[in-house]
Scaffold this motif. Structure first.
Motif, PDB file in Angstrom:
ATOM      1  N   ASN A 447       0.897  -1.116   0.177  1.00 20.19           N
ATOM      2  CA  ASN A 447      -0.017   0.082  -0.005  1.00 20.19           C
ATOM      3  C   ASN A 447       0.814   1.074  -0.107  1.00 20.19           C
ATOM      4  N   MET A 448       0.221   2.372   0.123  1.00 21.75           N
ATOM      5  CA  MET A 448       0.952   3.682  -0.091  1.00 21.75           C
ATOM      6  C   MET A 448       1.850   3.876   1.139  1.00 21.75           C
ATOM      7  N   GLU A 449       1.531   3.615   2.474  1.00 23.21           N
ATOM      8  CA  GLU A 449       2.496   3.746   3.496  1.00 23.21           C
ATOM      9  C   GLU A 449       3.775   2.853   3.285  1.00 23.21           C
ATOM     10  N   GLU A 450       3.496   1.709   2.826  1.00 21.74           N
ATOM     11  CA  GLU A 450       4.919   0.722   2.608  1.00 21.74           C
ATOM     12  C   GLU A 450       5.617   1.278   1.779  1.00 21.74           C
ATOM     13  N   ASN A 451       5.137   1.987   0.660  1.00 26.94           N
ATOM     14  CA  ASN A 451       5.990   2.339  -0.686  1.00 26.94           C
ATOM     15  C   ASN A 451       6.375   3.883  -0.799  1.00 26.94           C
ATOM     16  N   LEU A 452       5.592   4.655  -0.289  1.00 23.45           N
ATOM     17  CA  LEU A 452       5.643   6.050  -0.634  1.00 23.45           C
ATOM     18  C   LEU A 452       7.207   6.722  -0.872  1.00 23.45           C
ATOM     19  N   GLU A 453       7.948   6.507   0.249  1.00 26.58           N
ATOM     20  CA  GLU A 453       9.046   7.100   0.434  1.00 26.58           C
ATOM     21  C   GLU A 453      10.135   6.604  -0.397  1.00 26.58           C
ATOM     22  N   GLU A 454      10.162   5.259  -0.669  1.00 24.00           N
ATOM     23  CA  GLU A 454      11.288   4.573  -1.319  1.00 24.00           C
ATOM     24  C   GLU A 454      10.929   4.883  -2.979  1.00 24.00           C
ATOM     25  N   LEU A 455       9.612   4.937  -3.322  1.00 26.53           N
ATOM     26  CA  LEU A 455       9.168   5.450  -4.702  1.00 26.53           C
ATOM     27  C   LEU A 455       9.550   6.676  -5.087  1.00 26.53           C
ATOM     28  N   ALA A 456       9.229   7.483  -4.037  1.00 25.76           N
ATOM     29  CA  ALA A 456       9.506   9.138  -4.220  1.00 25.76           C
ATOM     30  C   ALA A 456      10.976   9.080  -4.620  1.00 25.76           C
ATOM     31  N   GLU A 457      11.787   8.382  -3.870  1.00 24.16           N
ATOM     32  CA  GLU A 457      13.264   8.746  -4.222  1.00 24.16           C
ATOM     33  C   GLU A 457      13.666   8.146  -5.527  1.00 24.16           C
TER      34      GLU A 457
END
Length: 736
Positions: A447-457
């Motif tokens: 979900n968004m919580e698990e993936n947001l920061e890594e994908l943003a980078e």
């Protein structure tokens, strides 16, 4: 010689106003030659005498004195006017039809003090007002009556002499039998339904236009010739050329970016009634969302130039016109009338007529022989689809033609429309569709919580900004915005719970400076609102057709260079998503389909089949739901009586009307604007919220909503942020 006024401030003589309304009738006769075939052969003659007599009751001395002082007369002039129909040389049935149109040209029957001999007090009141009218009998006999032969020749082409005042007309006026008229209506209204609709509707339209200072309808210039000024005929796409040769109803399916709008315009050109001046059919371009309607209005204005030719109708169109620096007071009034030949609107504005809302006979008259273009038809819930289907089936009988188009329409929805309108079908070839392919599927587990920061980078490292982050709920969008902001990214948040003013400013910033942001976090509003292009997207799971609309905000023009962009789809959303998308198994099936396409191109030719597959497990129940709503709509429409206020009007507002509130921090400013006569500015401070959200907030926070009776506004004692929007938190400093 005495004079009688029809209007005050500015003054308008009765004979001058009558002449203006008759000029509108002359324009209608030329523009709408199909009306007699849909009602009765002599409808224009009946309408002529309805107009001739509709305001003659204003000759009453009480009306004249009250108007001169800027006051309201305490009686309905149309009651007196209707009694003059007894002096028409027609059979009783025809005189009754004209009398009923006149009687109801301002108010519906249930709202009128129709005189009855049964109630002595009511009848005595009528006789008293007749005596007031007879004090101006010399005006009627010596000024008004001599003009009738001229008007007959001008409008009807002959001096028919159907209206004559007998020597004892003054006594006969006092003896008119309103009870007989009402009894005739109750017995015969169903049999004469269409004639009553057109008589009242067109009388309303002509009267309203003349009162607005307009004495003729506008016609649209020939569309194909207009388009050629921007797109040479040799550059028309194959489907656009084919649409220009289809006569009758049409179902068109083509990829986003193909030019469906131009195809629709060319279809309208092929099906239009053509005159020397141009096209006289009314054309309705129907879209589901206000943002896309506003954008389409601007686009059509670039073709047709004049806002008198292209109108706009939705719940906030007044403010849109105002903020667009257009002549909003005049135009918003004219767009409600049979004046503008082309209107961009929501289906709800058309539905109003079938639910008996407002001057519904006028809208129904305008819809006769109209050309209806339904774009983004996939976006509607089953209840709206059912009502649209019922409307189209009814309008088929009034000569209307319909074009349905979409990039992502499930096959079972196509079939429902095919059953109702029996359209010809146009679809791009697979080869041509695939030329518009511009996305590759990337499935992201979790979900968004698990993936947001890594994908943003990753997006930053790979130069994939600005990127779109699409969330299914406002709460998730706010949370995502805060997390990205905390990491130092340049982020904008956009969703439906901002004030209209803030939403407008956010969209303006995006259009003018998209590259000034690393990420734009948005809810479903991004699916339809802005013509901007992101480099990639990370989206929560949703029904496949909704996802494809979101993908449409990415690499919008990439097909021109054969460029492919990645679209990233999470496999899981938030717990609240099941309340957003019902039944939720459509979302699960959509994710499953996309997982099978992981790492592959999303070929445009495959989209219709994939969307149909996504809905396959719920197809039966959705069709049943749509058909149930269609039947309910038919039942409501069947009970609709011309000239009477509909009982289904409240049903309409209950089904579709949303709620707009004002955050308490703006209440003082809004009150000042209203008191200063700047009510149009209040729109900037409104926040739309659905009723379910209102109830949810009340359940969680208690009674945080207060109605200001003086200014007629709902105030929400909730915190509001220009960056976050309306929050689910009580404002600490209460103002009540």
């Amino acid at each position: 010689m005495k004079v009688c006024m029809a209007k005050f401030n500015p003054n308008d003589f009765l004979e001058c106003h009558t002449n203006d309304v008759l000029n509108v009738l002359k324009s209608m006769k030329s523009a709408f030659p199909w009306i007699p075939k849909l009602s009765r052969d002599d409808i224009w003659e009946l309408l002529f005498y309805s107009i001739l007599l509709h305001d003659i009751g204003k000759c009453a001395i009480g009306f004249q004195k009250a108007g001169a002082k800027g006051k309201i007369w305490g009686y309905r002039h149309e009651v007196l006017s209707a009694a003059f129909t007894q002096f028409l040389d027609y059979d009783a049935e025809t005189k009754n039809l004209i009398a009923l149109a006149i009687l109801t040209h301002h108010r519906y029957l249930s709202e009128l003090p129709v005189p009855t001999r049964v109630e002595e007090f009511v009848w005595d009141g009528y006789l008293e007002k007749v005596n007031e009218l007879l004090k101006n009998a010399d005006y009627i006999e010596e000024v008004f009556l001599p003009k009738v032969p001229y008007w007959e020749g001008y409008i009807l082409g002959k001096r028919s002499g159907k209206f004559k005042l007998p020597s004892d007309w003054k006594n006969k006026l006092k003896g008119y039998d309103f009870d007989d008229l009402m009894n005739w209506y109750e017995r015969n209204c169903k049999a004469h339904r269409d004639v009553l609709i057109f008589l009242k509707g067109l009388l309303n339209a002509a009267d309203h236009l003349a009162s607005a200072g307009e004495i003729s309808l506008r016609s649209l210039p020939f569309i194909a010739e207009t388009l050629e000024l921007k797109i040479p005929r040799e550059k028309w796409r194959p489907l656009q050329e084919k649409a220009n040769n289809v006569r009758g109803n049409l179902l068109l399916r083509a990829p986003t970016g193909y030019g469906k709008t131009e195809a629709a315009l060319l279809w309208a050109d092929a099906n239009a009634y053509r005159q020397k001046k141009g096209i006289s059919n009314r054309i309705f371009y129907v879209l589901p969302y206000k943002a896309s309607i506003n954008a389409m209005h601007e686009r059509l204005l670039s073709y047709f130039k004049s806002p008198e030719l292209v109108g706009i109708l939705h719940s906030s169109s007044n403010y849109y016109l105002y903020s667009s620096s257009l002549e909003y007071k005049r135009l918003s009034s004219l767009y409600q009338k049979i004046f503008t030949p082309f209107k961009v609107t929501t289906p709800f504005q058309i539905m109003k007529a079938f639910f008996g809302v407002g001057f519904f006979e006028m809208t129904l008259s305008e819809l006769a022989n109209s050309l209806l273009i339904f774009d983004e038809i996939h976006a509607y819930e089953p209840n709206v689809l059912g009502i649209i289907l019922a409307m189209l089936e009814i309008l088929n009988g009034y000569g209307s033609r319909t074009m349905i188009m979409s990039a992502t329409l499930p096959s079972f929805i196509e079939e429902l429309f095919a059953e109702v309108i029996s359209p010809k079908e146009l679809k791009v070839s697979n080869e041509e569709a695939d030329r518009f392919t511009r996305h590759r599927v990337r499935i992201i587990e979790g979900n968004m919580e698990e993936n947001l920061e890594e994908l943003a980078e990753q997006f930053k490292a790979n130069g994939l900004m600005p990127a779109l982050i699409a969330c299914n709920t406002v709460d998730r969008a706010m949370e995502t915005y805060k997390r990205l902001k905390a990491k130092g990214y340049r982020v904008m948040l956009i969703h439906s719970r901002f004030t209209y003013g803030d939403r407008e400013e956010l969209e303006r910033k995006l259009r003018s400076n998209l590259n000034g942001y690393d990420f734009v976090v948005a809810t479903q509003v991004i699916e339809v609102s802005l013509d901007i292009s992101f480099k990639t997207i990370l989206t929560e799971p949703a029904p496949l057709d909704a996802l494809i609309q979101r993908f449409g905000r990415v690499n919008r023009q990439g097909w021109k260079q054969g460029k492919i962009a990645d679209v990233h789809i999470l496999t899981r959303g938030s717990e609240k998503d099941e309340k957003v998308y019902k039944p939720y198994r459509i979302v699960r099936q959509s994710v499953k389909i996309l997982e099978e396409l992981n790492e592959d191109f999303l070929w445009e030719s495959s989209i219709p089949e994939l969307v149909s597959e996504a809905y396959s497990s719920v197809e039966k129940e959705l069709v049943e739901s749509v058909l149930d709503y269609k039947q309910t709509a038919f039942d409501l429409f069947d009970g609709l009586q011309p000239l009477k206020r509909s009982g289904s009007e409240q049903e309409f507002y209950k089904m579709f009307q949303g709620l707009e509130i004002i955050p308490s921090r703006f209440a003082g400013e809004v009150s000042k604007l209203i008191d200063a006569g700047k009510g149009i500015e209040v729109h900037r401070y409104l926040v739309p919220i659905p009723y379910w959200k209102l109830f949810a907030i009340q359940k969680e926070l208690g009674n945080v909503f207060t109605y200001d009776k003086k200014h007629r506004m709902m105030i929400a004692n909730l915190k509001y942020s220009h960056k976050l929007g309306l929050l689910n938190e009580s404002e600490e400093n209460e103002i009540f």
